[in-house]
Scaffold this motif. Sequence first.
Motif, PDB file in Angstrom:
ATOM      1  N   ASP A   1      10.599  13.376   4.269  1.00  0.00           N
ATOM      2  CA  ASP A   1       9.494  14.308   4.049  1.00  0.00           C
ATOM      3  C   ASP A   1       8.295  13.628   3.398  1.00  0.00           C
ATOM      4  N   VAL A   2       8.500  12.387   2.935  1.00  0.00           N
ATOM      5  CA  VAL A   2       7.433  11.649   2.265  1.00  0.00           C
ATOM      6  C   VAL A   2       6.922  10.494   3.122  1.00  0.00           C
ATOM      7  N   VAL A   3       7.837   9.785   3.798  1.00  0.00           N
ATOM      8  CA  VAL A   3       7.461   8.608   4.585  1.00  0.00           C
ATOM      9  C   VAL A   3       8.098   8.684   5.971  1.00  0.00           C
ATOM     10  N   ARG A   4       7.271   8.466   6.980  1.00  0.00           N
ATOM     11  CA  ARG A   4       7.757   8.364   8.353  1.00  0.00           C
ATOM     12  C   ARG A   4       7.216   7.081   8.980  1.00  0.00           C
ATOM     13  N   VAL A   5       7.930   6.555   9.953  1.00  0.00           N
ATOM     14  CA  VAL A   5       7.538   5.329  10.643  1.00  0.00           C
ATOM     15  C   VAL A   5       7.271   5.627  12.103  1.00  0.00           C
ATOM     16  N   VAL A   6       6.208   5.014  12.636  1.00  0.00           N
ATOM     17  CA  VAL A   6       5.891   5.106  14.055  1.00  0.00           C
ATOM     18  C   VAL A   6       5.901   3.702  14.635  1.00  0.00           C
ATOM     19  N   GLN A   7       6.600   3.510  15.726  1.00  0.00           N
ATOM     20  CA  GLN A   7       6.589   2.236  16.440  1.00  0.00           C
ATOM     21  C   GLN A   7       5.739   2.389  17.695  1.00  0.00           C
ATOM     22  N   GLY A   8       5.364   1.253  18.274  1.00  0.00           N
ATOM     23  CA  GLY A   8       4.587   1.304  19.502  1.00  0.00           C
ATOM     24  C   GLY A   8       3.440   0.321  19.479  1.00  0.00           C
ATOM     25  N   ALA A   9       2.567   0.437  20.483  1.00  0.00           N
ATOM     26  CA  ALA A   9       1.461  -0.518  20.632  1.00  0.00           C
ATOM     27  C   ALA A   9       0.134   0.238  20.672  1.00  0.00           C
ATOM     28  N   VAL A  10      -0.750  -0.175  21.563  1.00  0.00           N
ATOM     29  CA  VAL A  10      -2.118   0.376  21.586  1.00  0.00           C
ATOM     30  C   VAL A  10      -2.112   1.872  21.877  1.00  0.00           C
ATOM     31  N   ASP A  11      -1.296   2.308  22.820  1.00  0.00           N
ATOM     32  CA  ASP A  11      -1.289   3.730  23.181  1.00  0.00           C
ATOM     33  C   ASP A  11      -0.883   4.607  21.999  1.00  0.00           C
TER      34      ASP A  11
ATOM     35  N   PRO B   1       0.812  -1.226   0.000  1.00  0.00           N
ATOM     36  CA  PRO B   1       0.000   0.000   0.000  1.00  0.00           C
ATOM     37  C   PRO B   1       0.845   1.275   0.000  1.00  0.00           C
ATOM     38  N   LEU B   2       2.053   1.213   0.596  1.00  0.00           N
ATOM     39  CA  LEU B   2       2.931   2.387   0.575  1.00  0.00           C
ATOM     40  C   LEU B   2       3.288   2.773  -0.852  1.00  0.00           C
ATOM     41  N   ILE B   3       3.612   1.787  -1.684  1.00  0.00           N
ATOM     42  CA  ILE B   3       3.958   2.053  -3.083  1.00  0.00           C
ATOM     43  C   ILE B   3       2.808   2.763  -3.784  1.00  0.00           C
ATOM     44  N   SER B   4       1.583   2.254  -3.583  1.00  0.00           N
ATOM     45  CA  SER B   4       0.408   2.863  -4.222  1.00  0.00           C
ATOM     46  C   SER B   4       0.175   4.281  -3.704  1.00  0.00           C
TER      47      SER B   4
ATOM     48  N   GLU C   1      11.990   0.027   9.841  1.00  0.00           N
ATOM     49  CA  GLU C   1      12.068   1.461  10.153  1.00  0.00           C
ATOM     50  C   GLU C   1      13.434   2.029   9.766  1.00  0.00           C
ATOM     51  N   GLU C   2      14.479   1.301  10.117  1.00  0.00           N
ATOM     52  CA  GLU C   2      15.841   1.748   9.789  1.00  0.00           C
ATOM     53  C   GLU C   2      16.049   1.862   8.284  1.00  0.00           C
ATOM     54  N   LEU C   3      15.545   0.882   7.529  1.00  0.00           N
ATOM     55  CA  LEU C   3      15.766   0.885   6.084  1.00  0.00           C
ATOM     56  C   LEU C   3      14.910   1.933   5.376  1.00  0.00           C
ATOM     57  N   ILE C   4      13.699   2.154   5.846  1.00  0.00           N
ATOM     58  CA  ILE C   4      12.864   3.197   5.247  1.00  0.00           C
ATOM     59  C   ILE C   4      13.521   4.562   5.437  1.00  0.00           C
TER      60      ILE C   4
ATOM     61  N   THR D   1       1.784  11.754   1.065  1.00  0.00           N
ATOM     62  CA  THR D   1       2.793  11.490   2.074  1.00  0.00           C
ATOM     63  C   THR D   1       2.211  10.470   3.044  1.00  0.00           C
ATOM     64  N   VAL D   2       3.085   9.711   3.725  1.00  0.00           N
ATOM     65  CA  VAL D   2       2.623   8.528   4.445  1.00  0.00           C
ATOM     66  C   VAL D   2       3.291   8.406   5.811  1.00  0.00           C
ATOM     67  N   VAL D   3       2.481   7.983   6.789  1.00  0.00           N
ATOM     68  CA  VAL D   3       2.991   7.541   8.080  1.00  0.00           C
ATOM     69  C   VAL D   3       2.609   6.065   8.223  1.00  0.00           C
ATOM     70  N   ILE D   4       3.603   5.222   8.553  1.00  0.00           N
ATOM     71  CA  ILE D   4       3.347   3.796   8.719  1.00  0.00           C
ATOM     72  C   ILE D   4       3.532   3.414  10.179  1.00  0.00           C
ATOM     73  N   LYS D   5       2.563   2.699  10.710  1.00  0.00           N
ATOM     74  CA  LYS D   5       2.679   2.130  12.055  1.00  0.00           C
ATOM     75  C   LYS D   5       2.912   0.622  11.902  1.00  0.00           C
ATOM     76  N   PHE D   6       4.082   0.150  12.352  1.00  0.00           N
ATOM     77  CA  PHE D   6       4.403  -1.273  12.277  1.00  0.00           C
ATOM     78  C   PHE D   6       3.975  -1.984  13.557  1.00  0.00           C
ATOM     79  N   SER D   7       3.906  -3.312  13.471  1.00  0.00           N
ATOM     80  CA  SER D   7       3.445  -4.119  14.600  1.00  0.00           C
ATOM     81  C   SER D   7       4.485  -4.182  15.707  1.00  0.00           C
ATOM     82  N   GLU D   8       4.006  -4.039  16.929  1.00  0.00           N
ATOM     83  CA  GLU D   8       4.874  -4.165  18.094  1.00  0.00           C
ATOM     84  C   GLU D   8       5.206  -5.620  18.407  1.00  0.00           C
TER      85      GLU D   8
END
Length: 477
Positions: free
Chosen positions: A126-136, A89-92, A116-119, A99-106
């Motif tokens: 400025d186009v893609v950012r990654v967020v880590q974490g859980a429910v909060d 979905p990021l590619i699309s 996250e490191e490779l992205i 611009t995109v924010v991705i939340k990956f699984s904890e």
Amino acid sequence: MVRENEEAFHTALYEDLHRSRVETVLGEFSPILHEVVETYNHIDEWTKDIKPPTTATYQVMRPRIKPSPKGIVLIIAPFNYPLNLSLTPLISAIAAGNTVVIKFSESLPTVSPLVEELIAKYLDPDVVRVVQGAVDEVNELLKLEWNHIFFTGSTKVGKIIATAAAKFITPVTLELGGKCPIIVDPRKADFKVIARRILWGRTSNSGQVCVCPDYVLIPRTHQRQLVDALKEVYVEFYPGGPQTSDSFGRLVNSGSVKRITGYLEGSKGDVVLGGLTNASKDGDPKYLPPTVVANVLGDDATMQEEMFGPVISIVPIDSLDDAIKFINDRPQPLALYVFSHDSEFKKKVTRSTRSGAIDFNDTMTHAIAAGLAFGGSGNSGYGQYHGKYGFDTFTHYRSSLETPTWAEAVLSFRYPPFPSWKLKMAEISLLPSRFPFDKNGKKTLLSRIQSFLPMFLVIVLAYYYRRDIRARSPIKF
């Protein structure tokens, strides 16, 4: 990014999920790389203004549909296919200009930090950012206003996502799961092939696939044949047993083992293959063997929720009508699988049921097949992606008209005051909408002629309007 880091991805996925390299290539790398190539080859075509078909009246106004970015997209990715279900979905979304924010699984302590490191290394921050974490962290993200949210996960969490998005009237794509059924037509059936395809579908990624077959509907007179074939294939797949095989994965955590074990303990069916183990005592707390439960009824413990593990139930039925009713009495599945070589049998199932997708004589293949849209229906979600369907998901198609000044002569009837002749002009403008058929449904020559009349009037009026401008203008044309 994918090509240069394949080994790192293999290692990380094996660490978190005990994933075999073959499954990673088929389920992660293949769909991602195809998406890259498909998008690259068609991006110029997809982003062009579209010239829509319209009536002759509006052709002179340059009608266009302009593909436009939606804005800032939030992608919430699951743990089961962390690369495919985040990067596809990021590619699309990027192709559509967002611009995109991705939340990956904890739940993936090795894979999520690696991606996250490779992205951050390969893609523009400025186009893609990654967020880590859980429910909060997810709850905080959902307090923000997004232009589109793309979520892959359970139906329960999907409802929470949709509710949060509704506060901002944010469009949402929900790729959810559910219990995907199989219907087996025993006539001319090759039970060995059927068993092989069912067991492959159920054990891929240790059953942690949203389109995994969840239960089998088969005439009770042929249940034994299917069970025997499954046992034979089981030995072929795992000759030394699945626990010591590098071809069989693990559940994401011990909590998943406990959840599925609870279903098995509460089942009134017959465990004919696999079953409960003491693997946690052996230092393998995420292991659960491929398990088949026969003679299962609709109210069985194994039939209440999506299993999301390597357990499949066999529900004996008496007829195809019983199978269809069994499916229709439950929430719509993400996929429905039909094993039959009878065209009428397949047609009846297709027109009598609803599901996100329907596959014949195989399981799960549609999810990675080039050119097919992937998406749910009803309880299994809504929205589609893959290829052009993904581009469309993250695109707003913006309609546009450009009305020339010389068309003022034609448009003057819409301005007040409204004498009777303007009403006549308004009625003439309806001619393209006249039915191109009579009351018996037959096409008429008169209606075809009427459809060209407004354009003829536009041309005539435009001609006289332009001639009048020339006569009154000091500028020579």
